[in-house]
Motif scaffolding. Structure first.
Motif, PDB file in Angstrom:
ATOM      1  N   MET A 427     -76.931  12.625  43.756  1.00 51.48           N
ATOM      2  CA  MET A 427     -75.498  12.432  43.581  1.00 51.48           C
ATOM      3  C   MET A 427     -74.869  13.642  42.898  1.00 51.48           C
ATOM      4  O   MET A 427     -73.757  14.057  43.228  1.00 51.48           O
ATOM      5  N   TRP A 428     -75.594  14.206  41.943  1.00 51.44           N
ATOM      6  CA  TRP A 428     -75.081  15.389  41.258  1.00 51.44           C
ATOM      7  C   TRP A 428     -74.924  16.560  42.231  1.00 51.44           C
ATOM      8  O   TRP A 428     -73.957  17.324  42.153  1.00 51.44           O
ATOM      9  N   GLN A 429     -75.855  16.708  43.148  1.00 51.28           N
ATOM     10  CA  GLN A 429     -75.737  17.770  44.138  1.00 51.28           C
ATOM     11  C   GLN A 429     -74.420  17.636  44.901  1.00 51.28           C
ATOM     12  O   GLN A 429     -73.736  18.637  45.175  1.00 51.28           O
ATOM     13  N   ARG A 430     -74.060  16.408  45.252  1.00 49.23           N
ATOM     14  CA  ARG A 430     -72.811  16.182  45.977  1.00 49.23           C
ATOM     15  C   ARG A 430     -71.604  16.467  45.099  1.00 49.23           C
ATOM     16  O   ARG A 430     -70.611  17.041  45.558  1.00 49.23           O
ATOM     17  N   VAL A 431     -71.654  16.072  43.823  1.00 44.90           N
ATOM     18  CA  VAL A 431     -70.549  16.347  42.904  1.00 44.90           C
ATOM     19  C   VAL A 431     -70.372  17.852  42.724  1.00 44.90           C
ATOM     20  O   VAL A 431     -69.242  18.381  42.764  1.00 44.90           O
ATOM     21  N   ALA A 432     -71.478  18.548  42.520  1.00 47.43           N
ATOM     22  CA  ALA A 432     -71.409  19.997  42.319  1.00 47.43           C
ATOM     23  C   ALA A 432     -70.811  20.691  43.538  1.00 47.43           C
ATOM     24  O   ALA A 432     -70.005  21.626  43.409  1.00 47.43           O
ATOM     25  N   ALA A 433     -71.193  20.225  44.733  1.00 43.79           N
ATOM     26  CA  ALA A 433     -70.643  20.818  45.953  1.00 43.79           C
ATOM     27  C   ALA A 433     -69.137  20.579  46.026  1.00 43.79           C
ATOM     28  O   ALA A 433     -68.365  21.484  46.373  1.00 43.79           O
ATOM     29  N   GLY A 434     -68.708  19.355  45.684  1.00 41.87           N
ATOM     30  CA  GLY A 434     -67.291  19.046  45.724  1.00 41.87           C
ATOM     31  C   GLY A 434     -66.494  19.828  44.700  1.00 41.87           C
ATOM     32  O   GLY A 434     -65.349  20.217  44.948  1.00 41.87           O
ATOM     33  N   ALA A 435     -67.090  20.058  43.540  1.00 44.56           N
ATOM     34  CA  ALA A 435     -66.414  20.794  42.473  1.00 44.56           C
ATOM     35  C   ALA A 435     -66.601  22.297  42.586  1.00 44.56           C
ATOM     36  O   ALA A 435     -66.036  23.058  41.795  1.00 44.56           O
ATOM     37  N   ARG A 436     -67.429  22.703  43.548  1.00 41.95           N
ATOM     38  CA  ARG A 436     -67.716  24.119  43.791  1.00 41.95           C
ATOM     39  C   ARG A 436     -68.302  24.799  42.558  1.00 41.95           C
ATOM     40  O   ARG A 436     -67.854  25.862  42.114  1.00 41.95           O
ATOM     41  N   ILE A 437     -69.307  24.136  41.991  1.00 43.14           N
ATOM     42  CA  ILE A 437     -70.025  24.711  40.856  1.00 43.14           C
ATOM     43  C   ILE A 437     -71.509  24.737  41.180  1.00 43.14           C
ATOM     44  O   ILE A 437     -71.978  24.056  42.091  1.00 43.14           O
ATOM     45  N   ASP A 438     -72.254  25.526  40.428  1.00 45.58           N
ATOM     46  CA  ASP A 438     -73.689  25.658  40.644  1.00 45.58           C
ATOM     47  C   ASP A 438     -74.389  24.388  40.159  1.00 45.58           C
ATOM     48  O   ASP A 438     -74.273  24.040  38.974  1.00 45.58           O
ATOM     49  N   PRO A 439     -75.102  23.682  41.036  1.00 45.57           N
ATOM     50  CA  PRO A 439     -75.789  22.459  40.572  1.00 45.57           C
ATOM     51  C   PRO A 439     -76.804  22.737  39.477  1.00 45.57           C
ATOM     52  O   PRO A 439     -77.114  21.838  38.681  1.00 45.57           O
ATOM     53  N   ALA A 440     -77.313  23.961  39.402  1.00 46.39           N
ATOM     54  CA  ALA A 440     -78.277  24.302  38.352  1.00 46.39           C
ATOM     55  C   ALA A 440     -77.628  24.384  36.973  1.00 46.39           C
ATOM     56  O   ALA A 440     -78.328  24.510  35.965  1.00 46.39           O
ATOM     57  N   SER A 441     -76.287  24.277  36.932  1.00 44.88           N
ATOM     58  CA  SER A 441     -75.601  24.334  35.637  1.00 44.88           C
ATOM     59  C   SER A 441     -75.803  23.057  34.837  1.00 44.88           C
ATOM     60  O   SER A 441     -75.439  22.995  33.658  1.00 44.88           O
ATOM     61  N   LEU A 442     -76.378  22.037  35.452  1.00 47.23           N
ATOM     62  CA  LEU A 442     -76.671  20.780  34.758  1.00 47.23           C
ATOM     63  C   LEU A 442     -78.176  20.662  34.590  1.00 47.23           C
ATOM     64  O   LEU A 442     -78.920  20.616  35.583  1.00 47.23           O
ATOM     65  N   ALA A 443     -78.630  20.622  33.347  1.00 45.44           N
ATOM     66  CA  ALA A 443     -80.060  20.498  33.068  1.00 45.44           C
ATOM     67  C   ALA A 443     -80.416  19.026  32.920  1.00 45.44           C
ATOM     68  O   ALA A 443     -79.902  18.336  32.029  1.00 45.44           O
ATOM     69  N   LEU A 444     -81.272  18.543  33.805  1.00 42.94           N
ATOM     70  CA  LEU A 444     -81.679  17.148  33.742  1.00 42.94           C
ATOM     71  C   LEU A 444     -82.814  16.981  32.745  1.00 42.94           C
ATOM     72  O   LEU A 444     -83.725  17.812  32.689  1.00 42.94           O
ATOM     73  N   PRO A 445     -82.789  15.921  31.923  1.00 42.54           N
ATOM     74  CA  PRO A 445     -83.885  15.679  30.976  1.00 42.54           C
ATOM     75  C   PRO A 445     -85.161  15.326  31.708  1.00 42.54           C
ATOM     76  O   PRO A 445     -85.145  14.858  32.852  1.00 42.54           O
ATOM     77  N   ALA A 446     -86.288  15.560  31.049  1.00 40.11           N
ATOM     78  CA  ALA A 446     -87.578  15.191  31.627  1.00 40.11           C
ATOM     79  C   ALA A 446     -87.631  13.688  31.851  1.00 40.11           C
ATOM     80  O   ALA A 446     -87.141  12.909  31.029  1.00 40.11           O
ATOM     81  N   ARG A 447     -88.215  13.285  32.977  1.00 35.23           N
ATOM     82  CA  ARG A 447     -88.294  11.861  33.285  1.00 35.23           C
ATOM     83  C   ARG A 447     -89.223  11.152  32.306  1.00 35.23           C
ATOM     84  O   ARG A 447     -90.309  11.626  32.005  1.00 35.23           O
ATOM     85  N   ALA A 448     -88.781   9.991  31.820  1.00 34.75           N
ATOM     86  CA  ALA A 448     -89.602   9.212  30.892  1.00 34.75           C
ATOM     87  C   ALA A 448     -90.834   8.656  31.608  1.00 34.75           C
ATOM     88  O   ALA A 448     -90.785   8.341  32.803  1.00 34.75           O
TER      89      ALA A 448
END
Length: 461
Positions: A427-448
């Motif tokens: 979902m974040w990939q889609r948001v980043a594309a819509g906002a025209r920002i680099d998806p790598a700008s969001l650091a996801l926490p390690a999965r529990a």
């Protein structure tokens, strides 16, 4: 001396025949339907023959309708009400002319339906009156409103309902546990504009007797429940009452855990309560964060700020309680940046495991009577009422935001069986594309290693 209520009861028995009632539930968030159990209890001792049908777990059964003298359909939420319209259409085919009632929070939302009574709010007394009229051969179509009563409530009757094993469970510590559901109060003291509760309760609450709440807990624990959800619109509308309920619950069932729903402002206002709730078994709190735009929060009359949301997360985690936020990302005033802010907040506060992905696609519903309709600028974005969707249509100021909502809803619906972190990332990939920002700008926490506590049912509305 006989009181008027007793006299009325004698007259009712003398002039009203017993009837065969069918209570139908369409959907209650994956829970065993408390609304139906409450309705059955309201008629306890009257001698009626009662049958129940929960369409969330069972298929439609014409045979249950063919012998019914009347059908009452529970509508505690928007989705249930939309499904109820399909039930009414089926009834018109199978049993044309059978008396029908809608009861629950959304009963008065649909346009008046010929031959269908609508009983909103605390429905017990009015539902019993409707059944009396059915038995007397003169059912009416009166539209009842909530009554705030100081007397106690009957203990819900659950014996005719499917077992807890067929409903949503708690996921915690790598296992599933049977879960029960109770309410310690009805209504809400607040008037959040987007919420259906103040439309019916108008800022009032109706306390349920502690004994009745605990008796309902007892019967569900006896049926195997190891966790209890308190489904009050806000569990801390009456904090002293809530403390008594939780203390009794823990004293009787010390190994049973629980969750509650609490507004952000109440999490902070009653910060002293969380230590004892944690010690007594509270493992998570659902709280309506909605958005992180303070202007929109003010328009919704939420009573908290974006900063408060972050403080609420820390306040609960200080006491080893997780928060499960509900969101309303898409409103007529939402910008692409607002959606980006929500995703960043979820990642930055390590809430990916806590956030049901469907929450990130929720679009504002505006049913008839909604307080949203009182806002001054509605002519700029409000469109026609859709009687099938039971909401007014609207368009966002930015058409790209409306498209993003549709895309995220499709991803959420198609990914119901994906792990939340994987779906969040997509979902974040889609948001980043819509906002025209680099998806790598969001650091996801390690999965529990083991996911945070949550229910197996993810829908909230």
């Amino acid at each position: 001396m006989l009181c008027p209520h007793t006299i009325g009861g004698l007259a009712w028995r003398a002039y009203t025949r017993l009837v065969h009632l069918l209570f139908v539930s369409t959907y209650e968030l994956g829970r065993q339907p408390l609304s139906v159990a409450t309705a059955v209890a309201a008629l306890d001792g009257a001698g009626h023959e009662i049958t129940t049908l929960d369409l969330a777990v069972d298929e439609w059964d014409d045979s249950k309708v063919e012998t019914a003298d009347a059908v009452a359909i529970s509508v505690p939420m928007h989705t249930a009400t939309r499904l109820a319209s399909q039930v009414i259409e089926r009834l018109e085919t199978v049993r044309p002319g059978v008396p029908i009632a809608l009861f629950g929070l959304y009963a008065t939302v649909p346009d008046p339906i010929p031959g269908v009574a609508a009983i909103a709010g605390d429905f017990g007394e009015e539902l019993a009156n409707w059944v009396q009229q059915v038995g007397g051969g003169q059912p009416d179509e009166r539209r009842a409103t909530v009554r705030r009563r100081a007397v106690g409530h009957a203990v819900p009757r659950r014996t005719s309902l499917p077992p807890l094993s067929r409903y949503a469970r708690l996921l915690v510590d790598g296992e599933q546990r049977l879960a029960g559901y109770v309410e310690a109060s009805h209504g809400c003291r607040h008037r959040c504009r987007h919420c259906p509760v103040p439309v019916v309760y108008d800022g009032r609450i109706n306390i349920v007797d502690v004994d009745a709440v605990i008796a309902d807990v007892d019967q569900q624990v006896s049926a195997g429940a190891r966790h209890i959800t308190f489904g009050d619109p806000d569990f801390l509308n009456a904090p002293a009452h809530s403390r008594r309920v939780v203390e009794r619950l823990h004293r009787r069932h010390p190994s049973v855990t629980f969750d509650v729903t609490v507004k952000v402002e109440h999490i902070l206002e009653h910060a002293d309560i969380w230590r004892e709730f944690s010690e007594q078994g509270c493992i998570f709190v659902i709280s309506a964060f909605e958005v992180l735009n303070d202007r929109i929060l003010q328009m919704l009359d939420k009573g908290h700020s974006a900063t408060d949301a972050g403080v609420a997360v820390r306040t609960l985690r200080d006491h080893r309680i997780e928060i499960r936020p509900s969101w309303l990302p898409f409103t007529p005033w939402t910008s692409m940046d607002d959606v980006v802010d929500i995703f960043r907040f979820v990642a930055d506060h390590d809430l990916v495991e806590n956030t049901d992905p469907v929450q990130l696609s929720i679009r504002l519903l505006i049913p008839p009577g909604s307080l949203i309709l009182d806002l001054p600028d509605t002519e700029r974005w409000l469109e026609a009422y859709d009687p099938h969707a039971l909401t007014y249509r609207w368009t966002a100021q930015d058409p790209a935001v409306d498209q993003l909502q549709r895309d995220l809803a499709e991803l959420a619906e198609g990914g119901l069986h994906q792990p939340p972190p994987d779906l969040f990332s997509g979902m974040w990939q889609r948001v980043a594309a819509g906002a025209r920002i680099d998806p790598a700008s969001l650091a996801l926490p390690a999965r529990a290693t083991v996911g945070r506590p949550r229910m197996t049912e993810a829908w909230f509305c």
